[in-house]
Design an enzyme around this catalytic site. Structure first.
Site, short mmCIF file in Angstrom:
data_model
loop_
_atom_site.label_atom_id
_atom_site.label_comp_id
_atom_site.label_asym_id
_atom_site.label_seq_id
_atom_site.Cartn_x
_atom_site.Cartn_y
_atom_site.Cartn_z
N ASP A 126 28.93 -5.53 40.96
CA ASP A 126 28.95 -4.10 40.12
C ASP A 126 29.97 -3.99 39.36
O ASP A 126 29.99 -3.28 37.92
CB ASP A 126 28.76 -3.06 41.32
CG ASP A 126 28.13 -2.75 41.57
OD1 ASP A 126 26.90 -4.32 41.91
OD2 ASP A 126 27.55 -2.32 42.86
N SER B 165 31.74 12.33 36.80
CA SER B 165 30.26 11.32 36.88
C SER B 165 29.31 12.11 36.95
O SER B 165 28.78 12.29 37.24
CB SER B 165 30.55 10.30 38.20
OG SER B 165 29.53 9.01 37.36
N SER C 35 28.18 2.98 41.43
CA SER C 35 29.32 4.44 41.18
C SER C 35 30.07 4.10 41.88
O SER C 35 31.25 4.27 40.80
CB SER C 35 28.34 6.17 41.86
OG SER C 35 29.00 6.01 43.57
N LYS D 58 25.57 0.89 36.52
CA LYS D 58 24.49 -0.17 36.63
C LYS D 58 23.20 -0.49 37.21
O LYS D 58 23.55 0.12 38.07
CB LYS D 58 25.78 -1.56 36.68
CG LYS D 58 26.27 -1.92 38.50
CD LYS D 58 25.08 -2.34 39.18
CE LYS D 58 24.54 -1.13 40.90
NZ LYS D 58 24.90 -1.58 41.71
N GLY E 292 22.70 3.62 44.75
CA GLY E 292 22.36 1.66 43.74
C GLY E 292 22.88 1.69 42.38
O GLY E 292 22.73 0.74 41.82
N LEU E 293 23.54 2.50 41.57
CA LEU E 293 22.99 2.21 40.49
C LEU E 293 25.00 2.40 40.11
O LEU E 293 25.51 2.46 38.65
CB LEU E 293 22.96 3.54 39.41
CG LEU E 293 21.39 3.97 39.74
CD1 LEU E 293 21.28 5.02 39.09
CD2 LEU E 293 20.77 3.02 39.30
#
Ligand code: ATP
Ligand code: MEV
Length: 466
Positions: free
Chosen positions: A219, A152, A162, A20, A159-160
Protein backbone atom coordinates in the site's frame (compact mmCIF):
# COMPACT_ATOMS: atom_id res chain seq x y z
CA UNK A 1 -4.94 44.79 24.02
CA UNK A 2 -4.46 41.50 22.12
CA UNK A 3 -0.89 40.65 21.15
CA UNK A 4 -0.14 40.54 17.48
CA UNK A 5 0.35 36.96 16.28
CA UNK A 6 3.92 36.06 15.30
CA UNK A 7 4.63 35.32 11.67
CA UNK A 8 5.31 31.74 10.64
CA UNK A 9 9.04 30.95 10.27
CA UNK A 10 8.92 28.64 7.29
CA UNK A 11 6.41 28.80 4.46
CA UNK A 12 3.24 26.85 4.91
CA UNK A 13 3.37 23.84 2.62
CA UNK A 14 1.25 20.86 1.72
CA UNK A 15 1.90 17.27 0.68
CA UNK A 16 -0.52 14.80 -0.83
CA UNK A 17 -0.56 11.05 -1.49
CA UNK A 18 -3.06 8.75 -3.19
CA UNK A 19 -5.03 5.73 -2.03
CA UNK A 20 -4.79 2.48 -3.93
CA UNK A 21 -6.70 -0.44 -5.34
CA UNK A 22 -5.21 -3.91 -5.16
CA UNK A 23 -6.18 -5.55 -8.43
CA UNK A 24 -4.63 -8.93 -7.64
CA UNK A 25 -2.80 -10.48 -4.70
CA UNK A 26 -3.99 -9.03 -1.35
CA UNK A 27 -3.19 -11.13 1.73
CA UNK A 28 -0.87 -13.41 -0.28
CA UNK A 29 1.35 -10.28 -0.59
CA UNK A 30 2.03 -10.51 3.16
CA UNK A 31 3.65 -13.94 2.55
CA UNK A 32 5.94 -12.86 -0.28
CA UNK A 33 3.64 -13.58 -3.24
CA UNK A 34 3.38 -10.98 -6.00
CA UNK A 35 0.58 -8.39 -6.07
CA UNK A 36 -0.61 -5.88 -8.66
CA UNK A 37 -1.88 -2.56 -7.35
CA UNK A 38 -2.64 0.89 -8.75
CA UNK A 39 -2.86 4.36 -7.24
CA UNK A 40 -6.30 5.99 -7.42
CA UNK A 41 -7.44 9.59 -7.70
CA UNK A 42 -8.77 9.68 -4.09
CA UNK A 43 -6.05 11.28 -1.93
CA UNK A 44 -4.94 12.53 1.48
CA UNK A 45 -3.66 16.09 1.94
CA UNK A 46 -1.46 17.28 4.81
CA UNK A 47 -1.04 20.99 5.49
CA UNK A 48 2.05 21.96 7.52
CA UNK A 49 1.96 25.31 9.35
CA UNK A 50 5.18 26.23 11.14
CA UNK A 51 4.63 28.52 14.12
CA UNK A 52 6.80 31.23 15.61
CA UNK A 53 9.80 30.53 17.84
CA UNK A 54 7.81 31.48 20.90
CA UNK A 55 5.63 28.35 20.51
CA UNK A 56 6.88 24.93 21.64
CA UNK A 57 4.13 22.54 20.72
CA UNK A 58 3.23 20.10 17.99
CA UNK A 59 -0.42 19.70 17.00
CA UNK A 60 -1.93 16.80 15.09
CA UNK A 61 -5.26 17.74 13.60
CA UNK A 62 -6.96 14.91 11.72
CA UNK A 63 -10.32 16.42 11.08
CA UNK A 64 -11.93 13.50 9.15
CA UNK A 65 -11.63 11.20 12.16
CA UNK A 66 -12.15 14.02 14.69
CA UNK A 67 -8.69 13.85 16.23
CA UNK A 68 -7.04 17.05 17.48
CA UNK A 69 -4.24 16.88 20.00
CA UNK A 70 -1.32 19.07 21.03
CA UNK A 71 1.86 17.82 22.69
CA UNK A 72 4.55 19.90 24.34
CA UNK A 73 7.61 19.12 22.18
CA UNK A 74 10.06 19.21 25.10
CA UNK A 75 7.93 16.76 27.09
CA UNK A 76 8.13 14.02 24.44
CA UNK A 77 10.47 11.05 25.16
CA UNK A 78 13.45 12.27 23.09
CA UNK A 79 16.03 10.73 25.44
CA UNK A 80 14.75 7.23 24.66
CA UNK A 81 14.61 7.81 20.89
CA UNK A 82 18.00 9.55 20.86
CA UNK A 83 19.99 6.85 22.67
CA UNK A 84 22.94 6.02 20.38
CA UNK A 85 21.84 2.37 19.95
CA UNK A 86 18.27 3.43 19.08
CA UNK A 87 18.82 6.60 17.06
CA UNK A 88 18.03 6.31 13.36
CA UNK A 89 19.05 8.70 10.65
CA UNK A 90 16.68 9.78 7.88
CA UNK A 91 18.44 7.44 5.45
CA UNK A 92 18.20 4.37 7.73
CA UNK A 93 16.20 1.44 6.42
CA UNK A 94 13.91 0.51 9.32
CA UNK A 95 12.17 -2.82 8.67
CA UNK A 96 10.68 -3.54 12.07
CA UNK A 97 9.42 -1.49 15.00
CA UNK A 98 11.54 -1.24 18.12
CA UNK A 99 9.46 -2.58 21.03
CA UNK A 100 11.12 -0.25 23.56
CA UNK A 101 10.35 2.79 21.41
CA UNK A 102 6.78 1.64 20.89
CA UNK A 103 6.27 1.06 24.62
CA UNK A 104 7.66 4.54 25.26
CA UNK A 105 5.24 6.34 22.95
CA UNK A 106 2.08 4.42 23.90
CA UNK A 107 1.26 6.63 26.95
CA UNK A 108 1.70 9.76 24.78
CA UNK A 109 -0.53 8.31 22.03
CA UNK A 110 -3.08 7.33 24.67
CA UNK A 111 -3.38 10.94 25.82
CA UNK A 112 -5.63 11.61 22.81
CA UNK A 113 -9.43 11.78 22.72
CA UNK A 114 -10.06 10.50 26.24
CA UNK A 115 -13.68 11.63 25.95
CA UNK A 116 -14.48 9.11 23.20
CA UNK A 117 -15.79 5.53 23.36
CA UNK A 118 -13.05 2.86 23.15
CA UNK A 119 -13.81 1.85 19.53
CA UNK A 120 -13.39 5.41 18.17
CA UNK A 121 -10.38 6.04 20.37
CA UNK A 122 -8.59 3.02 18.89
CA UNK A 123 -8.51 4.69 15.46
CA UNK A 124 -7.21 7.92 17.00
CA UNK A 125 -4.57 6.13 19.03
CA UNK A 126 -3.25 4.21 16.03
CA UNK A 127 -2.92 7.41 13.98
CA UNK A 128 -1.25 9.18 16.93
CA UNK A 129 1.13 6.24 17.38
CA UNK A 130 2.22 6.38 13.73
CA UNK A 131 2.66 10.15 13.94
CA UNK A 132 4.66 10.10 17.19
CA UNK A 133 6.92 7.25 16.07
CA UNK A 134 7.78 9.17 12.89
CA UNK A 135 8.02 12.58 14.58
CA UNK A 136 10.35 11.28 17.31
CA UNK A 137 12.46 9.38 14.77
CA UNK A 138 12.86 12.21 12.26
CA UNK A 139 12.58 15.47 14.22
CA UNK A 140 14.39 16.76 17.30
CA UNK A 141 13.58 18.47 20.63
CA UNK A 142 14.60 21.71 18.90
CA UNK A 143 12.15 21.32 16.03
CA UNK A 144 9.95 24.34 15.46
CA UNK A 145 6.37 24.29 16.67
CA UNK A 146 4.07 22.97 13.96
CA UNK A 147 0.42 22.29 13.24
CA UNK A 148 -0.15 19.26 10.98
CA UNK A 149 -3.65 19.31 9.50
CA UNK A 150 -4.77 16.25 7.56
CA UNK A 151 -7.80 15.89 5.30
CA UNK A 152 -8.56 12.93 3.07
CA UNK A 153 -10.99 12.03 0.30
CA UNK A 154 -10.27 8.32 0.90
CA UNK A 155 -12.87 6.49 3.01
CA UNK A 156 -11.26 5.18 6.21
CA UNK A 157 -10.99 1.39 6.71
CA UNK A 158 -12.50 0.58 3.31
CA UNK A 159 -9.58 -1.24 1.69
CA UNK A 160 -8.44 1.76 -0.36
CA UNK A 161 -5.18 2.35 1.46
CA UNK A 162 -6.24 5.27 3.64
CA UNK A 163 -3.65 4.48 6.31
CA UNK A 164 -0.82 4.16 3.79
CA UNK A 165 -1.63 7.50 2.17
CA UNK A 166 -1.69 9.18 5.61
CA UNK A 167 1.70 7.63 6.44
CA UNK A 168 3.19 8.70 3.10
CA UNK A 169 2.02 12.27 3.77
CA UNK A 170 3.49 12.27 7.30
CA UNK A 171 6.79 10.80 6.12
CA UNK A 172 7.13 13.24 3.20
CA UNK A 173 6.28 16.26 5.37
CA UNK A 174 8.74 15.35 8.14
CA UNK A 175 11.53 14.59 5.65
CA UNK A 176 10.91 17.88 3.84
CA UNK A 177 11.04 19.75 7.14
CA UNK A 178 14.49 18.37 7.94
CA UNK A 179 15.57 19.03 4.32
CA UNK A 180 16.20 15.35 3.63
CA UNK A 181 14.52 15.42 0.21
CA UNK A 182 15.50 16.93 -3.12
CA UNK A 183 12.84 18.18 -5.53
CA UNK A 184 10.42 17.35 -6.87
CA UNK A 185 11.18 19.37 -9.99
CA UNK A 186 10.41 18.68 -13.65
CA UNK A 187 14.01 18.14 -14.81
CA UNK A 188 15.01 15.98 -11.82
CA UNK A 189 16.95 12.91 -13.06
CA UNK A 190 14.74 9.79 -12.71
CA UNK A 191 17.32 8.02 -10.50
CA UNK A 192 17.26 10.95 -8.07
CA UNK A 193 13.44 11.06 -8.02
CA UNK A 194 13.40 7.31 -7.35
CA UNK A 195 15.72 7.80 -4.37
CA UNK A 196 13.39 10.41 -2.85
CA UNK A 197 10.33 8.20 -3.37
CA UNK A 198 12.15 5.31 -1.70
CA UNK A 199 13.18 7.47 1.26
CA UNK A 200 9.58 8.62 1.76
CA UNK A 201 8.29 5.09 1.24
CA UNK A 202 10.60 3.51 3.83
CA UNK A 203 9.50 5.86 6.59
CA UNK A 204 5.87 5.55 5.49
CA UNK A 205 6.29 1.80 5.99
CA UNK A 206 7.38 2.47 9.59
CA UNK A 207 4.13 4.42 10.13
CA UNK A 208 2.16 1.60 8.46
CA UNK A 209 3.70 -0.93 10.87
CA UNK A 210 2.40 1.20 13.78
CA UNK A 211 -1.14 1.06 12.33
CA UNK A 212 -1.25 -2.30 10.56
CA UNK A 213 1.06 -4.63 12.52
CA UNK A 214 2.59 -6.73 9.74
CA UNK A 215 1.89 -4.98 6.43
CA UNK A 216 3.47 -6.29 3.22
CA UNK A 217 4.39 -2.74 2.19
CA UNK A 218 2.39 -2.81 -1.04
CA UNK A 219 0.00 0.00 0.00
CA UNK A 220 2.66 2.54 0.99
CA UNK A 221 4.75 1.62 -2.06
CA UNK A 222 1.91 2.35 -4.48
CA UNK A 223 0.91 5.47 -2.59
CA UNK A 224 4.46 6.86 -2.58
CA UNK A 225 5.36 6.10 -6.22
CA UNK A 226 1.90 6.23 -7.79
CA UNK A 227 0.66 4.67 -11.10
CA UNK A 228 0.49 0.83 -11.19
CA UNK A 229 3.11 -1.62 -9.91
CA UNK A 230 3.92 -5.25 -9.43
CA UNK A 231 5.02 -5.65 -5.82
CA UNK A 232 6.73 -8.56 -4.13
CA UNK A 233 7.99 -8.63 -0.58
CA UNK A 234 11.24 -10.58 -0.29
CA UNK A 235 11.86 -13.37 2.18
CA UNK A 236 13.62 -12.59 5.46
CA UNK A 237 17.40 -12.48 5.11
CA UNK A 238 19.68 -14.89 6.97
CA UNK A 239 20.24 -12.47 9.84
CA UNK A 240 16.50 -11.87 10.18
CA UNK A 241 16.67 -8.63 8.23
CA UNK A 242 14.19 -8.35 5.39
CA UNK A 243 15.62 -7.45 2.00
CA UNK A 244 14.27 -4.75 -0.28
CA UNK A 245 10.96 -5.66 -1.98
CA UNK A 246 10.75 -5.97 -5.75
CA UNK A 247 8.81 -3.08 -7.24
CA UNK A 248 8.19 -3.06 -11.00
CA UNK A 249 6.23 -0.17 -12.50
CA UNK A 250 3.58 -1.33 -14.99
CA UNK A 251 3.27 1.46 -17.56
CA UNK A 252 1.16 -0.83 -19.78
CA UNK A 253 -1.46 -1.32 -17.09
CA UNK A 254 -4.74 -1.06 -19.06
CA UNK A 255 -7.19 1.80 -18.53
CA UNK A 256 -10.22 -0.50 -18.29
CA UNK A 257 -13.66 0.48 -17.00
CA UNK A 258 -13.60 -0.57 -13.35
CA UNK A 259 -16.40 0.05 -10.91
CA UNK A 260 -15.44 0.63 -7.29
CA UNK A 261 -18.20 -0.04 -4.74
CA UNK A 262 -18.01 0.42 -0.97
CA UNK A 263 -20.02 -1.87 1.32
CA UNK A 264 -19.75 0.90 3.97
CA UNK A 265 -18.84 -1.89 6.33
CA UNK A 266 -15.72 -0.58 8.09
CA UNK A 267 -13.11 -3.01 9.40
CA UNK A 268 -9.51 -3.03 10.46
CA UNK A 269 -6.88 -4.39 8.08
CA UNK A 270 -4.78 -5.40 11.07
CA UNK A 271 -7.53 -7.79 12.26
CA UNK A 272 -8.07 -9.20 8.76
CA UNK A 273 -4.36 -9.89 8.29
CA UNK A 274 -4.19 -11.46 11.77
CA UNK A 275 -7.16 -13.74 10.97
CA UNK A 276 -5.42 -15.06 7.85
CA UNK A 277 -2.25 -15.59 9.84
CA UNK A 278 -4.16 -17.71 12.40
CA UNK A 279 -5.84 -19.71 9.60
CA UNK A 280 -2.44 -20.34 8.00
CA UNK A 281 -1.00 -21.47 11.32
CA UNK A 282 -3.90 -23.84 11.98
CA UNK A 283 -4.17 -25.26 8.44
CA UNK A 284 -0.78 -24.80 6.80
CA UNK A 285 -1.20 -27.54 4.18
CA UNK A 286 -4.52 -26.09 3.00
CA UNK A 287 -3.75 -22.39 3.25
CA UNK A 288 -0.28 -22.42 1.66
CA UNK A 289 -1.61 -23.68 -1.73
CA UNK A 290 -4.33 -20.99 -1.64
CA UNK A 291 -1.68 -18.29 -1.17
CA UNK A 292 0.38 -19.92 -3.95
CA UNK A 293 -2.75 -19.90 -6.13
CA UNK A 294 -3.25 -16.18 -5.56
CA UNK A 295 0.39 -15.62 -6.53
CA UNK A 296 -0.18 -17.62 -9.74
CA UNK A 297 -3.29 -15.57 -10.56
CA UNK A 298 -1.13 -12.48 -10.29
CA UNK A 299 1.61 -13.96 -12.49
CA UNK A 300 -0.96 -14.92 -15.11
CA UNK A 301 -2.43 -11.39 -15.07
CA UNK A 302 1.04 -9.93 -15.44
CA UNK A 303 1.75 -12.11 -18.47
CA UNK A 304 -1.56 -11.06 -20.01
CA UNK A 305 -1.00 -7.34 -19.38
CA UNK A 306 2.53 -7.49 -20.78
CA UNK A 307 1.47 -9.25 -23.99
CA UNK A 308 -1.83 -7.47 -24.80
CA UNK A 309 -2.53 -4.09 -26.29
CA UNK A 310 -5.71 -3.27 -24.38
CA UNK A 311 -5.94 0.19 -25.91
CA UNK A 312 -5.30 -0.52 -29.58
CA UNK A 313 -5.86 -4.27 -30.20
CA UNK A 314 -8.57 -5.60 -32.54
CA UNK A 315 -12.00 -6.18 -31.02
CA UNK A 316 -11.81 -9.98 -30.98
CA UNK A 317 -8.47 -10.23 -29.19
CA UNK A 318 -9.43 -7.39 -26.82
CA UNK A 319 -12.59 -9.22 -25.85
CA UNK A 320 -10.70 -12.45 -25.21
CA UNK A 321 -8.13 -10.61 -23.12
CA UNK A 322 -10.80 -8.90 -20.99
CA UNK A 323 -12.53 -12.29 -20.54
CA UNK A 324 -9.18 -13.72 -19.38
CA UNK A 325 -8.58 -10.86 -16.95
CA UNK A 326 -12.15 -11.17 -15.67
CA UNK A 327 -11.72 -14.89 -15.05
CA UNK A 328 -8.60 -14.15 -13.02
CA UNK A 329 -10.56 -11.58 -10.98
CA UNK A 330 -13.23 -14.20 -10.26
CA UNK A 331 -10.66 -16.84 -9.26
CA UNK A 332 -8.80 -14.38 -7.03
CA UNK A 333 -12.03 -13.50 -5.23
CA UNK A 334 -12.81 -17.21 -4.74
CA UNK A 335 -9.45 -17.73 -3.06
CA UNK A 336 -10.08 -14.74 -0.79
CA UNK A 337 -13.50 -16.13 0.17
CA UNK A 338 -11.84 -19.39 1.19
CA UNK A 339 -9.39 -17.42 3.36
CA UNK A 340 -12.45 -16.07 5.21
CA UNK A 341 -11.92 -12.41 4.34
CA UNK A 342 -15.11 -11.74 2.39
CA UNK A 343 -18.32 -10.41 3.95
CA UNK A 344 -22.04 -10.92 3.16
CA UNK A 345 -22.21 -7.33 1.83
CA UNK A 346 -19.27 -7.99 -0.51
CA UNK A 347 -20.99 -11.18 -1.67
CA UNK A 348 -24.14 -9.15 -2.31
CA UNK A 349 -22.22 -6.83 -4.66
CA UNK A 350 -20.79 -9.83 -6.49
CA UNK A 351 -24.24 -11.45 -6.64
CA UNK A 352 -25.85 -8.36 -8.20
CA UNK A 353 -23.12 -8.15 -10.87
CA UNK A 354 -23.27 -11.90 -11.53
CA UNK A 355 -27.08 -11.86 -11.88
CA UNK A 356 -26.80 -9.08 -14.44
CA UNK A 357 -24.08 -11.17 -16.18
CA UNK A 358 -22.08 -8.09 -17.04
CA UNK A 359 -18.67 -8.57 -15.45
CA UNK A 360 -16.41 -9.97 -12.77
CA UNK A 361 -16.07 -8.87 -9.15
CA UNK A 362 -13.55 -9.26 -6.36
CA UNK A 363 -13.01 -7.65 -2.98
CA UNK A 364 -10.05 -5.30 -2.83
CA UNK A 365 -7.75 -4.61 0.10
CA UNK A 366 -8.01 -6.52 3.35
CA UNK A 367 -11.71 -7.46 2.94
CA UNK A 368 -14.10 -8.24 5.80
CA UNK A 369 -16.15 -5.32 4.43
CA UNK A 370 -14.63 -2.37 2.60
CA UNK A 371 -14.69 -2.20 -1.19
CA UNK A 372 -15.16 -4.43 -4.22
CA UNK A 373 -13.99 -3.84 -7.79
CA UNK A 374 -15.93 -4.92 -10.86
CA UNK A 375 -14.51 -5.22 -14.36
CA UNK A 376 -17.25 -4.90 -16.99
CA UNK A 377 -17.49 -6.94 -20.18
CA UNK A 378 -16.53 -4.73 -23.16
CA UNK A 379 -20.00 -4.91 -24.78
CA UNK A 380 -22.07 -3.89 -21.73
CA UNK A 381 -24.69 -1.22 -22.44
CA UNK A 382 -24.54 2.03 -20.46
CA UNK A 383 -28.19 1.52 -19.54
CA UNK A 384 -27.45 -1.85 -17.88
CA UNK A 385 -24.64 -0.31 -15.83
CA UNK A 386 -26.95 2.50 -14.75
CA UNK A 387 -29.61 0.01 -13.63
CA UNK A 388 -27.01 -1.88 -11.59
CA UNK A 389 -25.79 1.34 -10.01
CA UNK A 390 -29.34 2.19 -9.00
CA UNK A 391 -29.64 -1.19 -7.28
CA UNK A 392 -26.38 -0.52 -5.42
CA UNK A 393 -27.68 2.83 -4.28
CA UNK A 394 -31.03 1.39 -3.18
CA UNK A 395 -29.22 -1.18 -1.03
CA UNK A 396 -27.02 1.41 0.66
CA UNK A 397 -23.76 0.79 -1.21
CA UNK A 398 -21.60 3.70 -2.29
CA UNK A 399 -20.03 4.00 -5.72
CA UNK A 400 -16.75 5.85 -6.36
CA UNK A 401 -15.67 7.57 -9.52
CA UNK A 402 -11.94 7.13 -9.61
CA UNK A 403 -9.11 6.83 -12.07
CA UNK A 404 -6.56 4.03 -11.79
CA UNK A 405 -2.89 4.93 -12.24
CA UNK A 406 -2.76 8.28 -10.42
CA UNK A 407 0.38 10.21 -9.45
CA UNK A 408 2.16 9.33 -6.21
CA UNK A 409 3.32 11.69 -3.48
CA UNK A 410 3.24 15.36 -4.42
CA UNK A 411 4.22 18.69 -2.86
CA UNK A 412 2.76 22.17 -2.95
CA UNK A 413 5.59 24.41 -1.67
CA UNK A 414 4.65 27.01 -0.58
CA UNK A 415 0.96 26.19 -0.16
CA UNK A 416 -0.07 28.85 -2.61
CA UNK A 417 -2.16 28.38 -5.76
CA UNK A 418 -1.59 30.47 -8.83
CA UNK A 419 -3.90 30.79 -11.78
CA UNK A 420 -2.46 29.75 -15.14
CA UNK A 421 -2.99 33.14 -16.81
CA UNK A 422 -2.41 35.43 -13.89
CA UNK A 423 0.65 34.83 -11.71
CA UNK A 424 -0.21 37.76 -9.46
CA UNK A 425 -3.48 36.16 -8.34
CA UNK A 426 -1.78 33.85 -5.85
CA UNK A 427 -3.98 32.37 -3.18
CA UNK A 428 -2.60 30.89 0.05
CA UNK A 429 -4.28 27.78 1.44
CA UNK A 430 -6.06 28.90 4.54
CA UNK A 431 -5.90 26.37 7.41
CA UNK A 432 -9.36 27.17 8.67
CA UNK A 433 -10.89 26.83 5.22
CA UNK A 434 -9.00 23.56 4.70
CA UNK A 435 -10.26 22.21 8.03
CA UNK A 436 -13.81 23.21 7.25
CA UNK A 437 -13.95 22.01 3.63
CA UNK A 438 -17.12 19.93 3.28
CA UNK A 439 -16.50 16.27 2.45
CA UNK A 440 -14.40 14.91 -0.42
CA UNK A 441 -15.86 17.38 -2.97
CA UNK A 442 -15.08 20.35 -0.73
CA UNK A 443 -11.51 19.13 -0.18
CA UNK A 444 -11.00 18.51 -3.90
CA UNK A 445 -12.41 21.90 -4.79
CA UNK A 446 -10.12 23.69 -2.34
CA UNK A 447 -6.78 21.89 -2.71
CA UNK A 448 -7.38 18.92 -5.05
CA UNK A 449 -4.55 17.69 -7.21
CA UNK A 450 -5.65 18.41 -10.74
CA UNK A 451 -9.21 19.16 -9.67
CA UNK A 452 -9.01 22.60 -11.26
CA UNK A 453 -7.40 22.68 -14.66
CA UNK A 454 -6.09 26.20 -14.32
CA UNK A 455 -4.49 25.61 -10.93
CA UNK A 456 -0.76 25.09 -10.91
CA UNK A 457 1.72 24.44 -8.15
CA UNK A 458 1.55 20.72 -7.34
CA UNK A 459 4.74 18.81 -8.21
CA UNK A 460 5.32 15.06 -8.09
CA UNK A 461 8.28 12.72 -7.89
CA UNK A 462 7.88 10.24 -10.73
CA UNK A 463 9.07 6.63 -10.66
CA UNK A 464 11.57 5.50 -13.23
CA UNK A 465 9.89 3.54 -16.02
CA UNK A 466 11.56 0.16 -16.76
N1 ATP B 1 -8.33 10.47 7.14
C1 ATP B 1 -7.64 9.91 8.12
N2 ATP B 1 -7.25 10.64 9.19
C2 ATP B 1 -6.54 10.08 10.18
N3 ATP B 1 -6.18 8.78 10.25
C3 ATP B 1 -6.55 8.00 9.24
C4 ATP B 1 -7.28 8.52 8.12
N4 ATP B 1 -7.48 7.52 7.26
C5 ATP B 1 -6.91 6.41 7.82
N5 ATP B 1 -6.35 6.70 8.99
C6 ATP B 1 -5.65 5.74 9.89
O1 ATP B 1 -5.60 4.49 9.22
C7 ATP B 1 -6.34 3.49 9.92
C8 ATP B 1 -7.15 2.65 8.91
O2 ATP B 1 -6.30 1.71 8.40
P1 ATP B 1 -6.84 0.33 7.79
O3 ATP B 1 -5.66 -0.36 7.26
O4 ATP B 1 -7.68 -0.39 8.78
O5 ATP B 1 -7.77 0.77 6.60
P2 ATP B 1 -7.37 1.18 5.14
O6 ATP B 1 -5.95 1.65 5.09
O7 ATP B 1 -8.41 2.14 4.71
O8 ATP B 1 -7.58 -0.20 4.35
P3 ATP B 1 -6.54 -1.18 3.59
O9 ATP B 1 -5.30 -1.26 4.43
O10 ATP B 1 -7.24 -2.49 3.48
O11 ATP B 1 -6.32 -0.55 2.26
C9 ATP B 1 -7.25 4.22 10.86
O12 ATP B 1 -7.47 3.45 12.03
C10 ATP B 1 -6.44 5.49 11.17
O13 ATP B 1 -5.51 5.21 12.20
C1 MEV C 1 -4.46 -7.37 3.07
C2 MEV C 1 -3.21 -6.70 2.51
O1 MEV C 1 -2.59 -7.61 1.59
C3 MEV C 1 -3.56 -5.46 1.69
C4 MEV C 1 -4.22 -4.34 2.44
O2 MEV C 1 -4.47 -3.27 1.57
C5 MEV C 1 -2.28 -6.38 3.64
C6 MEV C 1 -0.87 -6.01 3.16
O3 MEV C 1 -0.47 -6.39 2.05
O4 MEV C 1 -0.18 -5.37 3.96
Amino acid sequence: MRRKQSLPMAPTFMVSAPGKVIVFGEHAAVYGKPAIAAAISLRSYLLVNTLSKSCHTVTLNMRDIGLAHTWDIAALPWTVFNQPEKKKSFHSHVTSLDDDLLDTIIPYAEEVSKHLPQQDRKIHISSAKAFLYLFLSLSSPHSPAVIYTLRSTIPVRAGLGSSASVCVCLSAALLLQIRALAGPHPDQPPEEAELQIERINRWAYVGEMCIQGNPSGVDNTVSAGGKAVLYQRQRQGAAGSSSTPLVTPLPRFPKLPLLLVNTRQGRSSLTQVENVSVLRRNHPKVVEPILEGIGEVCNSALELISSTDFDGGDNGSMSAAVEHLGTLIRINHGFLVSLGVSHPRLERIRELVDYAGIGWTKLTGAGGGGCAITLFRPDVEEETIRELEQKFEAEGFEKYETVLGADGVGVLWPAVFRNEDDDRAAEEVDREMFEKAEGPQGIDRLVGVGAQENRKGWKFWTRMAV
